[in-house]
Design a protein around this motif. Structure first.
Motif, PDB file in Angstrom:
ATOM      1  N   TYR A   1      41.173  40.183  48.301  1.00 11.03           N
ATOM      2  CA  TYR A   1      40.185  40.610  47.311  1.00 11.03           C
ATOM      3  C   TYR A   1      40.311  39.838  46.004  1.00 11.03           C
ATOM      4  N   ASP A   2      41.529  39.379  45.699  1.00 12.03           N
ATOM      5  CA  ASP A   2      41.782  38.647  44.457  1.00 12.03           C
ATOM      6  C   ASP A   2      42.587  37.404  44.815  1.00 12.03           C
ATOM      7  N   VAL A   3      41.993  36.230  44.638  1.00 14.73           N
ATOM      8  CA  VAL A   3      42.634  34.991  45.079  1.00 14.73           C
ATOM      9  C   VAL A   3      43.942  34.725  44.334  1.00 14.73           C
ATOM     10  N   ASP A   4      43.938  34.872  43.011  1.00 15.39           N
ATOM     11  CA  ASP A   4      45.155  34.600  42.249  1.00 15.39           C
ATOM     12  C   ASP A   4      46.285  35.557  42.628  1.00 15.39           C
ATOM     13  N   GLU A   5      45.949  36.806  42.817  1.00 19.70           N
ATOM     14  CA  GLU A   5      46.948  37.802  43.222  1.00 19.70           C
ATOM     15  C   GLU A   5      47.522  37.458  44.591  1.00 19.70           C
ATOM     16  N   PHE A   6      46.651  37.002  45.488  1.00 18.99           N
ATOM     17  CA  PHE A   6      47.087  36.608  46.826  1.00 18.99           C
ATOM     18  C   PHE A   6      47.995  35.383  46.757  1.00 18.99           C
TER      19      PHE A   6
END
Length: 258
Positions: A196-201
């Motif tokens: 859902y969140d690229v940076d978090e992933f």
């Protein structure tokens, strides 16, 4: 020059059968890096194209090597986004073929700066039964598998079966109903996790310290699907540069990320 791997690759022990021979062109040092496999459709929708590029690019910048199969669509987007010097392509032909021909320039760049692998000797053409073997090797090399777009009865979903058998974590993009039914089914069955969140992933798998990932303002702008005239007015030089480098295309008078 095509050479033969003369050392053991432990990740490939997860395959049904360790390859008898593995041929390569390029930098085998990439095999020692943290690696993530990304696969998907040859015809992803625009949303999948954009997010695939973002994920592969940011993972690469965070120190992760991207593994894919060199096909048109999702594979080619991954290789381009990661940069030739931080990607591994697994071919479904002999390494003298540079298949598919449309990706010839990308493959040549990976031969010079990255790594291209194959289980097939020089001269072997693109036989249909080669590609399940290619796909299994792609999946085995990665620490996890990301599938950004897949129909239910696609070759990509057979790669998913390999990942499940190898007990690898699978990540997918959340899609609307009627799009990427294969990955939506995986989510519905609890067989994959959604990004859902690229940076978090990316932060889970690479070094994403403050300022480590540099945003490309022009590509961020292109995500808004601007018209060609709007883009020229704001980023004239970038439009021509990125089009020449194969990062964007103009379709129906609008800018699209490749």
């Amino acid at each position: 020059m095509i050479e033969t791997i003369d050392f053991h690759i432990p990740e490939l022990d997860a395959m049904k059968r360790y390859p008898k021979e593995i041929f390569y062109i390029g930098a085998t040092e990439l095999l020692t890096r943290p690696k993530i496999s990304i696969v998907g459709s040859r015809k992803p929708n625009q949303y999948a194209r954009q997010v695939t590029y973002e994920i592969a690019s940011k993972l690469s910048q965070a120190g992760v090597c991207i593994v894919s199969g060199g096909a048109i669509g999702v594979d080619a987007i991954c290789h381009k986004a990661a940069g030739a010097n931080n990607t591994i392509m697994v071919a479904g032909t002999g390494l003298d073929k540079r298949y598919p021909a449309i990706n010839k320039n990308i493959i040549e760049d990976m031969e010079k700066e990255g790594l291209v692998l194959s289980q097939f000797q020089a001269g072997v053409a693109s036989y249909k039964y080669n590609f399940p073997l290619r796909n299994e090797l792609v999946v085995a090399l990665g620490d996890i598998l990301i599938v950004t777009y897949a129909d239910i009865n696609s070759g990509t979903m057979r790669s998913v079966q390999d990942a499940l058998r190898m007990k690898k974590e699978i990540y997918v993009l959340p899609h609307r109903v009627g799009e990427s039914d294969g990955t939506n089914k995986l989510l519905n069955k609890g067989l994959a996790k959604a990004i859902y969140d690229v940076d978090e992933f990316v932060a889970k798998f690479g070094d994403i310290k403050q300022g480590n990932i540099i945003k490309d303002n022009f590509l961020e702008y292109c995500k808004t699907n601007p018209t060609y005239d709007e883009a020229i007015a704001k980023f004239a030089a970038k439009v021509f540069e990125y089009e020449l480098n194969g990062k964007i295309t103009i379709k129906n008078a609008k800018i699209q990320i490749i």
